[in-house]
Design a protein around this motif. Sequence first.
Motif, PDB file in Angstrom:
ATOM      1  N   THR A 289       5.195  -9.599  -3.600  1.00  0.00           N
ATOM      2  CA  THR A 289       4.159 -10.183  -2.742  1.00  0.00           C
ATOM      3  C   THR A 289       4.749 -10.491  -1.386  1.00  0.00           C
ATOM      4  OG1 THR A 289       3.096 -11.171  -4.666  1.00  0.00           O
ATOM      5  CG2 THR A 289       2.508 -12.066  -2.513  1.00  0.00           C
ATOM      6  N   LEU A 290       4.036 -10.094  -0.338  1.00  0.00           N
ATOM      7  CA  LEU A 290       4.530 -10.335   1.014  1.00  0.00           C
ATOM      8  C   LEU A 290       4.086 -11.715   1.496  1.00  0.00           C
ATOM      9  CD1 LEU A 290       3.869  -6.799   2.549  1.00  0.00           C
ATOM     10  CD2 LEU A 290       5.903  -7.659   1.393  1.00  0.00           C
ATOM     11  N   SER A 291       4.570 -12.094   2.671  1.00  0.00           N
ATOM     12  CA  SER A 291       4.255 -13.418   3.200  1.00  0.00           C
ATOM     13  C   SER A 291       2.755 -13.611   3.358  1.00  0.00           C
ATOM     14  CB  SER A 291       4.963 -13.626   4.543  1.00  0.00           C
ATOM     15  OG  SER A 291       4.606 -12.594   5.458  1.00  0.00           O
ATOM     16  N   ASP A 292       2.075 -12.533   3.752  1.00  0.00           N
ATOM     17  CA  ASP A 292       0.613 -12.574   3.811  1.00  0.00           C
ATOM     18  C   ASP A 292       0.105 -12.533   2.365  1.00  0.00           C
ATOM     19  OD1 ASP A 292      -2.093 -12.138   4.036  1.00  0.00           O
ATOM     20  OD2 ASP A 292      -1.887 -10.916   5.850  1.00  0.00           O
ATOM     21  N   SER A 293      -0.634 -13.548   1.949  1.00  0.00           N
ATOM     22  CA  SER A 293      -1.009 -13.688   0.542  1.00  0.00           C
ATOM     23  C   SER A 293      -1.826 -12.519   0.013  1.00  0.00           C
ATOM     24  CB  SER A 293      -1.796 -15.003   0.334  1.00  0.00           C
ATOM     25  OG  SER A 293      -2.972 -14.997   1.126  1.00  0.00           O
ATOM     26  N   THR A 294      -2.497 -11.780   0.878  1.00  0.00           N
ATOM     27  CA  THR A 294      -3.313 -10.660   0.401  1.00  0.00           C
ATOM     28  C   THR A 294      -2.544  -9.354   0.352  1.00  0.00           C
ATOM     29  OG1 THR A 294      -4.117 -10.069   2.612  1.00  0.00           O
ATOM     30  CG2 THR A 294      -5.376 -11.742   1.393  1.00  0.00           C
ATOM     31  N   LYS A 295      -1.340  -9.343   0.892  1.00  0.00           N
ATOM     32  CA  LYS A 295      -0.555  -8.103   0.942  1.00  0.00           C
ATOM     33  C   LYS A 295       0.534  -8.120  -0.136  1.00  0.00           C
ATOM     34  CE  LYS A 295      -2.640  -6.365   4.548  1.00  0.00           C
ATOM     35  NZ  LYS A 295      -1.963  -6.195   5.830  1.00  0.00           N
ATOM     36  N   PHE A 296       0.788  -6.960  -0.687  1.00  0.00           N
ATOM     37  CA  PHE A 296       1.893  -6.820  -1.634  1.00  0.00           C
ATOM     38  C   PHE A 296       2.483  -5.414  -1.499  1.00  0.00           C
ATOM     39  CE2 PHE A 296      -1.841  -5.265  -3.778  1.00  0.00           C
ATOM     40  CZ  PHE A 296      -1.424  -4.247  -4.626  1.00  0.00           C
ATOM     41  N   ARG A 297       3.700  -5.285  -1.975  1.00  0.00           N
ATOM     42  CA  ARG A 297       4.408  -4.014  -1.842  1.00  0.00           C
ATOM     43  C   ARG A 297       4.727  -3.460  -3.227  1.00  0.00           C
ATOM     44  NH1 ARG A 297       7.222  -1.997   2.367  1.00  0.00           N
ATOM     45  NH2 ARG A 297       7.351  -4.041   3.388  1.00  0.00           N
ATOM     46  N   VAL A 298       4.420  -2.185  -3.412  1.00  0.00           N
ATOM     47  CA  VAL A 298       4.781  -1.476  -4.640  1.00  0.00           C
ATOM     48  C   VAL A 298       5.698  -0.322  -4.237  1.00  0.00           C
ATOM     49  CG1 VAL A 298       3.977  -0.184  -6.638  1.00  0.00           C
ATOM     50  CG2 VAL A 298       2.615  -2.084  -5.770  1.00  0.00           C
ATOM     51  N   GLY A 299       6.959  -0.427  -4.641  1.00  0.00           N
ATOM     52  CA  GLY A 299       7.916   0.576  -4.163  1.00  0.00           C
ATOM     53  C   GLY A 299       8.054   0.466  -2.666  1.00  0.00           C
ATOM     54  N   THR A 300       7.750   1.536  -1.968  1.00  0.00           N
ATOM     55  CA  THR A 300       7.818   1.521  -0.503  1.00  0.00           C
ATOM     56  C   THR A 300       6.438   1.419   0.129  1.00  0.00           C
ATOM     57  OG1 THR A 300       7.764   3.945  -0.470  1.00  0.00           O
ATOM     58  CG2 THR A 300       9.936   2.901  -0.529  1.00  0.00           C
ATOM     59  N   LEU A 301       5.391   1.290  -0.701  1.00  0.00           N
ATOM     60  CA  LEU A 301       4.014   1.260  -0.197  1.00  0.00           C
ATOM     61  C   LEU A 301       3.541  -0.177   0.006  1.00  0.00           C
ATOM     62  CD1 LEU A 301       2.419   4.001  -2.491  1.00  0.00           C
ATOM     63  CD2 LEU A 301       3.151   4.258  -0.114  1.00  0.00           C
ATOM     64  N   GLU A 302       2.952  -0.439   1.155  1.00  0.00           N
ATOM     65  CA  GLU A 302       2.374  -1.760   1.438  1.00  0.00           C
ATOM     66  C   GLU A 302       0.868  -1.689   1.231  1.00  0.00           C
ATOM     67  OE1 GLU A 302       1.857  -4.621   5.292  1.00  0.00           O
ATOM     68  OE2 GLU A 302       3.864  -3.771   4.937  1.00  0.00           O
ATOM     69  N   THR A 308      -8.354  -4.232  -3.983  1.00  0.00           N
ATOM     70  CA  THR A 308      -8.169  -3.924  -5.396  1.00  0.00           C
ATOM     71  C   THR A 308      -9.491  -4.051  -6.139  1.00  0.00           C
ATOM     72  OG1 THR A 308      -5.880  -4.698  -5.325  1.00  0.00           O
ATOM     73  CG2 THR A 308      -6.924  -4.542  -7.501  1.00  0.00           C
ATOM     74  N   ARG A 309      -9.777  -3.067  -7.004  1.00  0.00           N
ATOM     75  CA  ARG A 309     -11.032  -3.054  -7.763  1.00  0.00           C
ATOM     76  C   ARG A 309     -10.737  -2.678  -9.204  1.00  0.00           C
ATOM     77  NH1 ARG A 309     -12.069  -5.073  -3.733  1.00  0.00           N
ATOM     78  NH2 ARG A 309     -13.788  -4.662  -2.232  1.00  0.00           N
ATOM     79  N   ARG A 310     -11.643  -3.085 -10.090  1.00  0.00           N
ATOM     80  CA  ARG A 310     -11.582  -2.640 -11.468  1.00  0.00           C
ATOM     81  C   ARG A 310     -12.149  -1.224 -11.542  1.00  0.00           C
ATOM     82  NH1 ARG A 310      -8.618  -4.875 -15.166  1.00  0.00           N
ATOM     83  NH2 ARG A 310     -10.116  -4.297 -16.790  1.00  0.00           N
TER      84      ARG A 310
END
Length: 364
Positions: A289-302, A308-310
């Motif tokens: 999880t990045l500093s911005d609460s809505t952003k996260f990183r998976v591998g090298t992808l931000e 995000t959806r079901r």
Amino acid sequence: MAEATYPPAADTEQSATRQKLSHFSRVASASFHRAKQYTLEKVGKAGTVTEFGSEFDTLSHHLDNIKRTTEKLLEHVEAVMHPYLGMRLENMLYNKIEDTVYHKLDKHRPTRSAPHEQLGTELNSVGSTVFTGSPIGSFMIQCSEVETKLGQADKQFQEKVQAEFITPLKAFLEVDIKAAVRERKVLNVRRVDLDVAKAAAAAKKPEGEKGERQQAAAEERLRNAQTLYDTQLAKVRDMLNTISEQHSNNLGHLPRLLAAQKAYYTECVRCLGEIDIPAVPGITLPMATLSDSTKFRVGTLELDSEDTRRARVLYDYDANGFDELSVSRDQEIEITPIPDNDEFVMAKYEGKYGKIPSTYVEKL
């Protein structure tokens, strides 16, 4: 009138000149008569053609077979050691250049890293810098250690085969076979000279004392030619017999090649047994999880969690790489769009992340 005198140096120089001219004359005469004999043999008009004998012909033919099969065997073994022609040529060129440079510097040429060792170095670098502290980073470092050991095993295998198989067979070709082929050529020249001498001795001579002197000289040349031919024939026959024996001994290097291969592949299996290899896609991409609460990183992808959806999986999908995820039809998963990539989405299922084709899911 006083007799003219010459300085000793002038006499020596004139004598040397006469010897050179005499030698040149003999060589030219011999070459001419050999060429004439060869031509007559080709057109089937030679009066005399000395035969080596069936036993010698068999040995000579065997020499050609040994030379050809040994060259082929070496060619295929080197292809096994270095499957790609470009790699073999590159190694040969680099080794030659490095040998020349380090020979001039009077230093030993350093050993170059094997491809597996180079791969291990790269895996270690990526795992410890790009994926620091993540499961995949740890796995890449473990892989780098295994690849390094595989590289060391490969290097030992290459050195062993080179020393116990390739080098002895190359020495056999370059020294023994080459010497036998060279002496066989000399023998053929001696055979032609003998036939020329036989023809000269059998040729009609003028009557009288002059003809007798010519006949005596021709018979003397014939005896000399016969002696040279017999000596060379015996020498070549001995060499051919020795070559046959050496060839049989060289076959003893083949078990050493197989033993080296067995030891190498056994060591490879042992090295690979030191690491637990998960089934694809058992390696999950690291998520942070990045500093911005809505952003996260998976591998090298931000990515952005707000997107995000079901979704429901429409078709079974088997992962094709560590950054993809295997899913089954009718599974409910979470998907997040990947920036600048409409072909794939980032999927999450049971805590694992990985890409899947965007056409394999429908949003709920």
